[in-house]
Write a protein that holds these residues in place. Structure first.
Motif, short mmCIF file in Angstrom:
data_model
loop_
_atom_site.label_atom_id
_atom_site.label_comp_id
_atom_site.label_asym_id
_atom_site.label_seq_id
_atom_site.Cartn_x
_atom_site.Cartn_y
_atom_site.Cartn_z
N ALA A 78 0.84 -1.21 0.00
CA ALA A 78 0.00 0.00 0.00
C ALA A 78 0.87 1.25 0.00
CB ALA A 78 -0.91 -0.01 1.22
N ILE A 100 -9.22 -2.09 1.83
CA ILE A 100 -8.81 -1.70 0.49
C ILE A 100 -8.01 -0.41 0.64
CG2 ILE A 100 -9.54 -1.18 -1.87
CD1 ILE A 100 -10.48 -3.94 -0.89
N LEU A 101 -6.75 -0.46 0.18
CA LEU A 101 -5.84 0.68 0.34
C LEU A 101 -5.26 1.04 -1.03
CD1 LEU A 101 -4.09 -0.65 3.55
CD2 LEU A 101 -5.49 1.44 3.41
N PRO A 102 -4.79 2.29 -1.20
CA PRO A 102 -4.15 2.64 -2.47
C PRO A 102 -2.93 1.73 -2.69
CG PRO A 102 -4.18 4.53 -0.94
CD PRO A 102 -4.82 3.39 -0.23
N ARG A 103 -2.76 1.23 -3.92
CA ARG A 103 -1.71 0.25 -4.19
C ARG A 103 -0.44 0.93 -4.68
NH1 ARG A 103 -0.38 -2.56 -8.94
NH2 ARG A 103 -2.21 -1.70 -9.98
N GLN A 115 -6.79 -2.83 -10.64
CA GLN A 115 -7.21 -1.67 -9.84
C GLN A 115 -5.96 -0.94 -9.33
OE1 GLN A 115 -10.55 -1.10 -8.90
NE2 GLN A 115 -11.36 -2.97 -9.82
N SER A 117 -5.81 0.02 -6.43
CA SER A 117 -5.90 -0.24 -5.00
C SER A 117 -5.56 -1.71 -4.75
CB SER A 117 -7.33 0.04 -4.51
OG SER A 117 -8.24 -0.75 -5.25
N ASP A 192 -13.43 -0.20 2.34
CA ASP A 192 -12.66 0.59 1.37
C ASP A 192 -12.10 1.82 2.09
OD1 ASP A 192 -11.63 1.93 -0.76
OD2 ASP A 192 -13.50 2.05 -1.90
N THR A 194 -9.97 4.02 0.53
CA THR A 194 -9.35 4.86 -0.51
C THR A 194 -10.16 6.11 -0.81
OG1 THR A 194 -10.50 3.80 -2.36
CG2 THR A 194 -8.42 2.80 -1.66
#
Ligand code: TXA
Ligand code: MG
Length: 335
Positions: A78, A100-103, A115, A117, A192, A194
């Motif tokens: 992340a 769910i985190l920013p990737r 995605q 994320s 989520d 994000t």
């Protein structure tokens, strides 16, 4: 037949970790449901998961990380962790919660289904943890694992269910670790992180009130609009047995049974209320407790389905947030 090993055997954990490190597939017990696991950073191995499941390649997978250094593991995948996500992690990891985190742009693109994320979870099951640890020692930083069922089908909560789902895979293609029946029984709650505030994408056994208390702010529902990420567990029809599932309250069930009388042979029942039915009707009593129902739900659906009935009639679960996860899975099974 897949290779089925008892997870209590110490060499079984090591064999599973080696399979993962070499790009193989492992049927892995977690506290929620069994996962079909592969090295999240090995694109070929991850593609083998999609192929085995028959899952579209744009449906992202959850990446599982070992419990020892969760911060390090999160930072490997992340690019940012908002403060409310930190609080959720502190409260519920290891456990049945996926964030769910920013990737990070350079990692696990295939597992993330394209995605930007990534879904991350640290499971509580001792066997999952032992395998994640042993795999990490061999350089596997994260393990992608969707539920170990064919796409759209009921999630597996025993090793035998996994073997049934992937009967076509040989022992060289799939190693299944038998860690007993899953204690939670339905998949993790997905939040989520994000979008600036927590959004609950999939209910689990953690209630919205529990999530809010830990996050320190309101948790939004999935229906807030905007570009929702793709989540197959959030498709309207999912978790479906072969038989048609129908939800009814006790009154409707009684009336429907009376109308059918002895013609009700192709129907199975899963109810809290005793409903009079023809002799030999396949039936199971639904527990009064939400957690106990979640634990057995998928196994009961499989068992009733296996009797060959055409319809499974289920009594609508009670109101109340502790039933959200069960209600959600039953609604999808019935859609
Ligand atoms: O309890 C669980 O979560 C189990 C065990 C094995 O950990 N896993 C599981 O995986 O249920 P799966 O693939 O059957 O469901 C994962 C859900 C899917 O609905 C997927 O679309 C969503 O998580 N998901 C994963 N990564 C995502 C992302 N980056 N954005 C949005 N949704 C994501
Ligand atoms: Mg699934």
């Amino acid at each position: 037949m897949a290779l089925l090993l008892d997870a209590r055997d110490a060499t079984a954990i090591e064999q599973a970790a080696q399979r993962l490190a070499r790009g193989g597939l492992v049927g892995l017990p977690t506290e929620t449901v069994y996962g079909l696991a592969a090295d999240a950073e090995n694109a070929t191995a991850v593609r083998a998961i999609f192929e085995a499941k028959g899952r579209p390649a744009d449906h992202p997978l959850i990446v599982h990380v070992a419990p020892d250094a969760p911060r390090q593991a999160i930072d490997a995948f992340a690019s940012a962790v908002p403060a409310f996500a930190e609080r959720l992690i502190a409260a519920f990891w290891p456990g049945p919660l996926t964030l769910i985190l920013p990737r990070r742009a350079d990692v696990a693109a295939v597992a993330a289904g394209g995605q930007n994320s990534v879904g991350l979870r640290c499971p509580a099951h001792p066997v999952a943890q032992a395998v994640l640890r042993a795999a990490a020692a061999q350089g596997v930083r994260g393990v992608a694992a969707p539920s170990a069922n064919r796409f759209g089908r009921v999630s597996p909560t025993t090793a035998a269910h996994v073997a049934e789902e992937f009967a076509a895979l040989g022992d060289d293609a799939l190693l299944i670790l038998d860690g007993g029946a899953c204690a939670v029984g339905i998949e993790s709650a997905i939040v989520d992180c994000t979008r600036g505030h927590p959004v609950l994408l999939r209910p689990g056994v953690l209630t919205p009130a529990q999530l809010e208390a830990a996050a320190g702010e309101p948790v939004w529902g999935r229906d807030i609009g905007g570009a929702a990420p793709r989540a197959s567990g959030t498709l309207e029809s999912h978790y479906a047995p072969r038989a048609k599932v129908r939800l009814m309250d006790a009154k409707q069930l009684r009336a429907a049974m009376q109308v059918l009388g002895n013609d009700a042979k192709h129907i199975a029942l899963y109810t809290r209320t005793p409903i009079e039915a023809a002799r030999g009707t396949p039936r199971r009593r639904m527990p009064d407790d939400a957690a106990a129902t979640a634990q057995e739900l998928f196994a009961v659906l499989r068992e009733l389905d296996a009797t060959g009935v055409r319809l499974i009639w289920v009594e609508t679960p009670p109101e109340g947030p502790e039933w959200d996860g069960v209600r959600d899975r039953l609604n999808r099974a019935a859609a």
